[in-house]
Design a protein around this motif. Structure first.
Motif, PDB file in Angstrom:
ATOM      1  N   TRP A  56      13.673  45.716  25.471  1.00 52.47           N
ATOM      2  CA  TRP A  56      13.351  44.859  24.328  1.00 52.47           C
ATOM      3  C   TRP A  56      14.314  44.952  23.150  1.00 52.47           C
ATOM      4  O   TRP A  56      14.268  44.120  22.264  1.00 52.47           O
ATOM      5  N   ARG A  57      15.197  45.918  23.143  1.00 50.11           N
ATOM      6  CA  ARG A  57      16.198  45.996  22.075  1.00 50.11           C
ATOM      7  C   ARG A  57      17.492  45.375  22.579  1.00 50.11           C
ATOM      8  O   ARG A  57      18.150  45.905  23.468  1.00 50.11           O
ATOM      9  N   LYS A  58      17.880  44.270  21.986  1.00 49.94           N
ATOM     10  CA  LYS A  58      19.005  43.482  22.475  1.00 49.94           C
ATOM     11  C   LYS A  58      20.338  44.216  22.411  1.00 49.94           C
ATOM     12  O   LYS A  58      21.214  43.978  23.232  1.00 49.94           O
ATOM     13  N   GLU A  59      20.516  45.108  21.448  1.00 47.80           N
ATOM     14  CA  GLU A  59      21.794  45.783  21.256  1.00 47.80           C
ATOM     15  C   GLU A  59      21.925  47.056  22.093  1.00 47.80           C
ATOM     16  O   GLU A  59      22.999  47.651  22.158  1.00 47.80           O
ATOM     17  N   LYS A  75      25.481  48.447  23.317  1.00 51.74           N
ATOM     18  CA  LYS A  75      26.377  47.550  24.045  1.00 51.74           C
ATOM     19  C   LYS A  75      27.731  47.434  23.358  1.00 51.74           C
ATOM     20  O   LYS A  75      28.730  47.127  24.004  1.00 51.74           O
ATOM     21  N   GLN A 152      11.864  43.016  16.926  1.00 52.08           N
ATOM     22  CA  GLN A 152      12.030  43.131  18.379  1.00 52.08           C
ATOM     23  C   GLN A 152      10.863  43.910  18.994  1.00 52.08           C
ATOM     24  O   GLN A 152      10.371  43.557  20.065  1.00 52.08           O
ATOM     25  N   HIS A 156       8.140  42.492  21.757  1.00 44.82           N
ATOM     26  CA  HIS A 156       7.874  43.233  22.993  1.00 44.82           C
ATOM     27  C   HIS A 156       6.384  43.490  23.166  1.00 44.82           C
ATOM     28  O   HIS A 156       5.829  43.266  24.253  1.00 44.82           O
TER      29      HIS A 156
END
Length: 161
Positions: A56-59, A75, A152, A156
């Motif tokens: 759920w954490r995009k980074e 990332k 975020q 989730h």
């Protein structure tokens, strides 16, 4: 004469810029508050299930558990070491250290309300180097980062229900 005026102007601009850099604070704080329609226990369990945060954490690229806590691999290539230092029924506190020249604490207070939980998350960042202070002040807002994390997390939890 014009050449000297230009040089004097550039010198003044350079001194002003240097003064701004020297005055940048070593510490930055970001606070965010959010309401969740879940119990404090459920919210805390979700936050501390760090291996699942990649969902759920995009980074966040991956999480590696260690003897003393965990490492988050973003990332972007950044690596941040975390250690859980307080875990009570209504409070979580983490220490963290990045290889990018900053460290700090993340503190969350969980407040039970009639129909859910309000979280107050506060991130206290210590910027060790002048370079990290400059980059932080130009490109990062700790309050916005805290808000994004809670948004975020909220998305989730809503999708998991």
């Amino acid at each position: 004469m014009q050449k000297w005026a230009i040089l004097a102007g550039l010198l003044c601009i350079g001194l002003a810029g240097s003064g701004w850099i020297i005055c940048l604070p070593k510490q930055r704080i970001g606070t965010a508050t959010h309401f969740f329609e879940v119990s404090p226990t459920y919210l805390k369990e979700t936050i501390l299930d760090v291996k699942q945060q990649t969902l759920w954490r995009k980074e966040l690229g991956k999480v590696e558990l260690t003897e003393t806590g965990w490492i988050e691999y973003l990332k972007s290539g950044e690596r941040i070491n975390f250690q859980l230092v307080r875990n009570s029924s209504n409070e979580i506190q983490l220490n963290f250290q990045s290889q990018h020249g900053y460290s700090g604490t993340w503190h969350a207070q969980l407040i039970a309300t009639g129909s859910g939980t309000t979280i107050v998350a506060k991130e206290n960042i210590v910027l060790e180097t002048i370079t990290s202070r400059i980059v932080s002040h130009l490109f990062f807002d700790p309050e916005k980062i805290a808000q994004i994390y809670l948004q975020q997390l909220h998305s989730h939890i809503r999708s998991a229900k």
